[in-house]
Scaffold this motif. Structure first.
Motif, short mmCIF file in Angstrom:
data_model
loop_
_atom_site.label_atom_id
_atom_site.label_comp_id
_atom_site.label_asym_id
_atom_site.label_seq_id
_atom_site.Cartn_x
_atom_site.Cartn_y
_atom_site.Cartn_z
N THR A 91 0.83 -1.21 0.00
CA THR A 91 0.00 0.00 0.00
C THR A 91 0.86 1.25 0.00
O THR A 91 0.54 2.24 -0.67
CB THR A 91 -0.95 0.00 1.21
OG1 THR A 91 -1.79 -1.16 1.14
CG2 THR A 91 -1.83 1.23 1.24
N GLU B 282 -5.70 -1.47 0.88
CA GLU B 282 -6.09 -0.95 2.19
C GLU B 282 -7.26 -1.75 2.77
O GLU B 282 -7.26 -2.10 3.96
CB GLU B 282 -6.46 0.53 2.09
CG GLU B 282 -5.27 1.42 1.90
CD GLU B 282 -5.62 2.87 1.66
OE1 GLU B 282 -4.71 3.71 1.81
OE2 GLU B 282 -6.79 3.19 1.30
N ARG B 283 -8.26 -2.04 1.93
CA ARG B 283 -9.42 -2.81 2.41
C ARG B 283 -9.06 -4.24 2.81
O ARG B 283 -9.64 -4.78 3.74
CB ARG B 283 -10.50 -2.86 1.32
CG ARG B 283 -11.30 -1.60 1.17
CD ARG B 283 -12.52 -1.80 0.28
NE ARG B 283 -12.31 -2.61 -0.91
CZ ARG B 283 -11.87 -2.16 -2.08
NH1 ARG B 283 -11.58 -0.86 -2.22
NH2 ARG B 283 -11.73 -2.96 -3.11
N ASN B 284 -8.13 -4.83 2.09
CA ASN B 284 -7.84 -6.25 2.30
C ASN B 284 -6.66 -6.53 3.21
O ASN B 284 -6.44 -7.68 3.60
CB ASN B 284 -7.65 -6.94 0.95
CG ASN B 284 -8.95 -7.10 0.23
OD1 ASN B 284 -9.71 -8.01 0.53
ND2 ASN B 284 -9.26 -6.19 -0.67
N SER B 285 -5.91 -5.51 3.59
CA SER B 285 -4.74 -5.74 4.45
C SER B 285 -5.13 -6.19 5.85
O SER B 285 -4.30 -6.75 6.56
CB SER B 285 -3.86 -4.49 4.50
OG SER B 285 -4.54 -3.43 5.15
N THR B 286 -6.36 -5.98 6.23
CA THR B 286 -6.81 -6.43 7.55
C THR B 286 -7.30 -7.87 7.51
O THR B 286 -7.54 -8.47 8.56
CB THR B 286 -7.95 -5.54 8.07
OG1 THR B 286 -9.04 -5.57 7.14
CG2 THR B 286 -7.47 -4.12 8.26
N ARG B 287 -7.40 -8.44 6.30
CA ARG B 287 -7.87 -9.82 6.16
C ARG B 287 -6.74 -10.83 6.19
O ARG B 287 -6.98 -12.00 6.34
CB ARG B 287 -8.61 -9.99 4.82
CG ARG B 287 -9.92 -9.29 4.75
CD ARG B 287 -10.62 -9.51 3.44
NE ARG B 287 -10.52 -10.88 2.97
CZ ARG B 287 -10.55 -11.22 1.69
NH1 ARG B 287 -10.66 -10.31 0.75
NH2 ARG B 287 -10.46 -12.49 1.33
N ASP C 216 -6.70 1.30 -2.92
CA ASP C 216 -7.93 1.11 -2.16
C ASP C 216 -8.16 -0.37 -1.85
O ASP C 216 -8.52 -0.73 -0.73
CB ASP C 216 -9.14 1.67 -2.93
CG ASP C 216 -9.14 3.18 -3.00
OD1 ASP C 216 -8.40 3.83 -2.24
OD2 ASP C 216 -9.91 3.73 -3.83
N TRP C 217 -7.93 -1.24 -2.84
CA TRP C 217 -8.13 -2.67 -2.62
C TRP C 217 -7.16 -3.17 -1.53
O TRP C 217 -7.56 -3.92 -0.64
CB TRP C 217 -7.93 -3.45 -3.92
CG TRP C 217 -8.18 -4.91 -3.74
CD1 TRP C 217 -9.37 -5.58 -3.88
CD2 TRP C 217 -7.22 -5.90 -3.33
NE1 TRP C 217 -9.20 -6.90 -3.60
CE2 TRP C 217 -7.91 -7.14 -3.27
CE3 TRP C 217 -5.86 -5.87 -3.02
CZ2 TRP C 217 -7.27 -8.32 -2.89
CZ3 TRP C 217 -5.23 -7.05 -2.66
CH2 TRP C 217 -5.93 -8.25 -2.60
#
Length: 150
Positions: A102, A144-149, A141-142
């Protein structure tokens, strides 16, 4: 890291540095794809790498039109973009790797934002740069959204 790519004072340097930026981004993707455990993440990052390869092809064509020598690889920044990925892999999981990626994408977004605003951007290059900027924002954006998964 703050990038100055996109702020160049000449069209030739702007094109050259955008090419170097893409080489660095591709190297980072090549470094990270096989390090990810998630097959979904690997597939998505392959798609993103392919976007960068398309940007590079377009920039090479533009360079040819402007008589700009095309760098065939990245520059010293490549060591930083790939190095933080390797470190993230060493100390973390997929989420950690995506967070490192990111930061690379943030630099690329910034570079293309600068380029869009640069008076030295050739009119014929504007659609390519605007499209690349949209891709980079989508990548970031993708991630950032998926780094917590991960």
């Amino acid at each position: 890291m703050v990038t100055t790519v996109g702020t160049e004072n000449s069209t030739e340097k702007l094109i050259e540095n955008c090419i170097l930026l893409e080489h660095d981004a591709i190297a980072a993707y090549e470094t990270v794809i096989d390090r990810l455990e998630s097959t979904e993440f690997r597939a998505r990052l392959r798609d993103f790498r392919d976007d960068h390869l398309s940007h590079l092809d377009a920039l090479k064509a533009i360079a040819g039109e402007h008589g700009v020598a095309v760098p065939e690889s990245g520059d010293a920044k490549e060591m930083m973009t790939t190095g933080k990925i390797k470190l993230a892999d060493f100390v973390g999981d997929d989420g950690t790797i995506l967070r490192a990626m990111t930061t690379n994408e943030a630099d690329t977004v910034s570079a293309y934002e600068h380029a869009v605003a640069n008076d030295n951007l050739p009119a014929a290059m504007r659609p390519m740069v605007e499209s690349a900027l949209a891709d980079e924002r989508r990548h970031k954006d993708w991630m950032e959204r998926n780094s917590t998964r991960g």
